[in-house]
Design a protein around this motif. Sequence first.
Motif, PDB file in Angstrom:
ATOM      1  N   GLY A  59       0.824  -1.202   0.000  1.00  0.00           N
ATOM      2  CA  GLY A  59       0.000   0.000   0.000  1.00  0.00           C
ATOM      3  C   GLY A  59       0.855   1.247   0.000  1.00  0.00           C
ATOM      4  O   GLY A  59       1.825   1.335   0.747  1.00  0.00           O
ATOM      5  N   GLU A  60       0.504   2.185  -0.850  1.00  0.00           N
ATOM      6  CA  GLU A  60       1.207   3.469  -0.912  1.00  0.00           C
ATOM      7  C   GLU A  60       0.152   4.571  -0.915  1.00  0.00           C
ATOM      8  O   GLU A  60      -0.947   4.379  -1.444  1.00  0.00           O
ATOM      9  CB  GLU A  60       2.040   3.563  -2.203  1.00  0.00           C
ATOM     10  CG  GLU A  60       3.306   2.711  -2.197  1.00  0.00           C
ATOM     11  CD  GLU A  60       4.492   3.407  -1.522  1.00  0.00           C
ATOM     12  OE1 GLU A  60       4.494   4.650  -1.446  1.00  0.00           O
ATOM     13  OE2 GLU A  60       5.411   2.688  -1.070  1.00  0.00           O
ATOM     14  N   ASN A  61       0.495   5.735  -0.332  1.00  0.00           N
ATOM     15  CA  ASN A  61      -0.523   6.785  -0.297  1.00  0.00           C
ATOM     16  C   ASN A  61      -0.227   7.966  -1.215  1.00  0.00           C
ATOM     17  O   ASN A  61      -1.056   8.848  -1.356  1.00  0.00           O
ATOM     18  CB  ASN A  61      -0.768   7.258   1.148  1.00  0.00           C
ATOM     19  CG  ASN A  61       0.419   8.007   1.697  1.00  0.00           C
ATOM     20  OD1 ASN A  61       1.551   7.776   1.250  1.00  0.00           O
ATOM     21  ND2 ASN A  61       0.190   8.882   2.653  1.00  0.00           N
ATOM     22  N   VAL A  77       4.330  -7.739  -6.806  1.00  0.00           N
ATOM     23  CA  VAL A  77       3.318  -7.610  -5.745  1.00  0.00           C
ATOM     24  C   VAL A  77       2.107  -6.889  -6.327  1.00  0.00           C
ATOM     25  O   VAL A  77       2.192  -6.297  -7.400  1.00  0.00           O
ATOM     26  CB  VAL A  77       3.829  -6.769  -4.546  1.00  0.00           C
ATOM     27  CG1 VAL A  77       4.792  -7.544  -3.675  1.00  0.00           C
ATOM     28  CG2 VAL A  77       4.442  -5.468  -5.045  1.00  0.00           C
ATOM     29  N   LYS A  78       1.003  -6.951  -5.603  1.00  0.00           N
ATOM     30  CA  LYS A  78      -0.169  -6.158  -5.978  1.00  0.00           C
ATOM     31  C   LYS A  78      -0.050  -4.773  -5.346  1.00  0.00           C
ATOM     32  O   LYS A  78       0.265  -4.659  -4.166  1.00  0.00           O
ATOM     33  CB  LYS A  78      -1.442  -6.836  -5.454  1.00  0.00           C
ATOM     34  CG  LYS A  78      -1.961  -7.894  -6.362  1.00  0.00           C
ATOM     35  CD  LYS A  78      -3.360  -8.294  -5.937  1.00  0.00           C
ATOM     36  CE  LYS A  78      -3.939  -9.258  -6.949  1.00  0.00           C
ATOM     37  NZ  LYS A  78      -5.147  -9.911  -6.444  1.00  0.00           N
ATOM     38  N   TRP A  79      -0.344  -3.759  -6.134  1.00  0.00           N
ATOM     39  CA  TRP A  79      -0.214  -2.377  -5.666  1.00  0.00           C
ATOM     40  C   TRP A  79      -1.583  -1.824  -5.271  1.00  0.00           C
ATOM     41  O   TRP A  79      -2.528  -1.876  -6.062  1.00  0.00           O
ATOM     42  CB  TRP A  79       0.423  -1.526  -6.753  1.00  0.00           C
ATOM     43  CG  TRP A  79       1.853  -1.923  -6.992  1.00  0.00           C
ATOM     44  CD1 TRP A  79       2.300  -2.985  -7.741  1.00  0.00           C
ATOM     45  CD2 TRP A  79       3.017  -1.299  -6.437  1.00  0.00           C
ATOM     46  NE1 TRP A  79       3.670  -3.048  -7.684  1.00  0.00           N
ATOM     47  CE2 TRP A  79       4.134  -2.028  -6.906  1.00  0.00           C
ATOM     48  CE3 TRP A  79       3.221  -0.190  -5.606  1.00  0.00           C
ATOM     49  CZ2 TRP A  79       5.445  -1.685  -6.555  1.00  0.00           C
ATOM     50  CZ3 TRP A  79       4.523   0.153  -5.265  1.00  0.00           C
ATOM     51  CH2 TRP A  79       5.618  -0.592  -5.737  1.00  0.00           C
ATOM     52  N   HIS A  80      -1.629  -1.289  -4.052  1.00  0.00           N
ATOM     53  CA  HIS A  80      -2.862  -0.697  -3.538  1.00  0.00           C
ATOM     54  C   HIS A  80      -2.650   0.802  -3.332  1.00  0.00           C
ATOM     55  O   HIS A  80      -1.703   1.195  -2.638  1.00  0.00           O
ATOM     56  CB  HIS A  80      -3.249  -1.325  -2.199  1.00  0.00           C
ATOM     57  CG  HIS A  80      -3.554  -2.791  -2.270  1.00  0.00           C
ATOM     58  ND1 HIS A  80      -4.826  -3.290  -2.136  1.00  0.00           N
ATOM     59  CD2 HIS A  80      -2.748  -3.873  -2.472  1.00  0.00           C
ATOM     60  CE1 HIS A  80      -4.786  -4.615  -2.240  1.00  0.00           C
ATOM     61  NE2 HIS A  80      -3.542  -4.998  -2.450  1.00  0.00           N
ATOM     62  N   MET A  81      -3.517   1.624  -3.900  1.00  0.00           N
ATOM     63  CA  MET A  81      -3.471   3.057  -3.609  1.00  0.00           C
ATOM     64  C   MET A  81      -4.402   3.309  -2.438  1.00  0.00           C
ATOM     65  O   MET A  81      -5.603   3.072  -2.530  1.00  0.00           O
ATOM     66  CB  MET A  81      -3.900   3.855  -4.855  1.00  0.00           C
ATOM     67  CG  MET A  81      -3.794   5.364  -4.720  1.00  0.00           C
ATOM     68  SD  MET A  81      -2.231   5.957  -4.008  1.00  0.00           S
ATOM     69  CE  MET A  81      -1.021   5.193  -5.116  1.00  0.00           C
ATOM     70  N   ILE A  82      -3.809   3.746  -1.321  1.00  0.00           N
ATOM     71  CA  ILE A  82      -4.619   3.899  -0.100  1.00  0.00           C
ATOM     72  C   ILE A  82      -4.826   5.362   0.267  1.00  0.00           C
ATOM     73  O   ILE A  82      -5.631   5.665   1.136  1.00  0.00           O
ATOM     74  CB  ILE A  82      -3.979   3.149   1.097  1.00  0.00           C
ATOM     75  CG1 ILE A  82      -2.584   3.692   1.404  1.00  0.00           C
ATOM     76  CG2 ILE A  82      -3.917   1.643   0.816  1.00  0.00           C
ATOM     77  CD1 ILE A  82      -1.966   3.079   2.659  1.00  0.00           C
ATOM     78  N   GLY A  83      -4.096   6.262  -0.396  1.00  0.00           N
ATOM     79  CA  GLY A  83      -4.193   7.679  -0.046  1.00  0.00           C
ATOM     80  C   GLY A  83      -5.167   8.414  -0.945  1.00  0.00           C
ATOM     81  O   GLY A  83      -5.664   7.877  -1.932  1.00  0.00           O
TER      82      GLY A  83
END
Length: 230
Positions: A59-61, A77-83
């Motif tokens: 997770g990156e914001n 890896v799977k990339w998650h946008m959390i921001g």
Amino acid sequence: MADAVFGLADRLKIVQTRVAYAALRSGRLPEDVRIITVTKYIGVAEIHALIQCGIMDIGENRVQDAWKKYQAIEDRVKWHMIGHLQRNKAHIVAKFCAMVHSVCDMAVAEALDRAAEKCGRKIDVLVQVNVSGETTKQGIHPSEVATFVKSLAMCTSLVFRGFMTMAPLSENPEASRPYFRRLRDVRDAIVPGFSPHKGGLHLSMGMSNDYEVAIEEGATMVRIGRDIVG
Ligand SMILES: *Cc1c(COP(=O)(O)O)cnc(C)c1O
């Protein structure tokens, strides 16, 4: 203190163990709760070390930071946008993110949808809900969720997968519990009888300070940074 004793692999193992026990306490299996390792504090070398330890989701914001790291790490890896996501960055996110946790604005969702379509990709999205009413928090009001989710259905390259929230900052993890419960209620109002095995809706809630409480209240994804990466 702990930093001197434990390395990344040990810290990850401790978090995985705590997650597993919390899942069991909530009547679920450890694999029913996915850990999103938040890597916003660290660089590519440390992320590689985490991948060696077997992490699958990052997770990156910040979009620009995430995109730079993606150049080096790609789809290992799977990339998650959390921001918070701005409309003018949607075209970058569409290129590499598997999931966006922070959708709470239709104009941004539509921009992301168009960009994803151009890339020939489908992107999983979570709707961020502001369950605390804090004006500093992003997210739509719980009363607007049903309408928002309906509108999202028009974005054919986005796949609605559930909800995300952040509890107000507190030293005491128990203080977060009512907010996590509120998000679960929001989810249950949309899809009663949730089961994670039947394509049910995710709850992305809980960070380093309160992830065990979040899991007890039904989190299917926890976003953990400091507890793993120091
Ligand atoms: C940084 C961040 C996290 C992780 O917080 P930690 O306290 O480092 O575990 C989770 N969610 C969001 C949206 C964040 O920005």
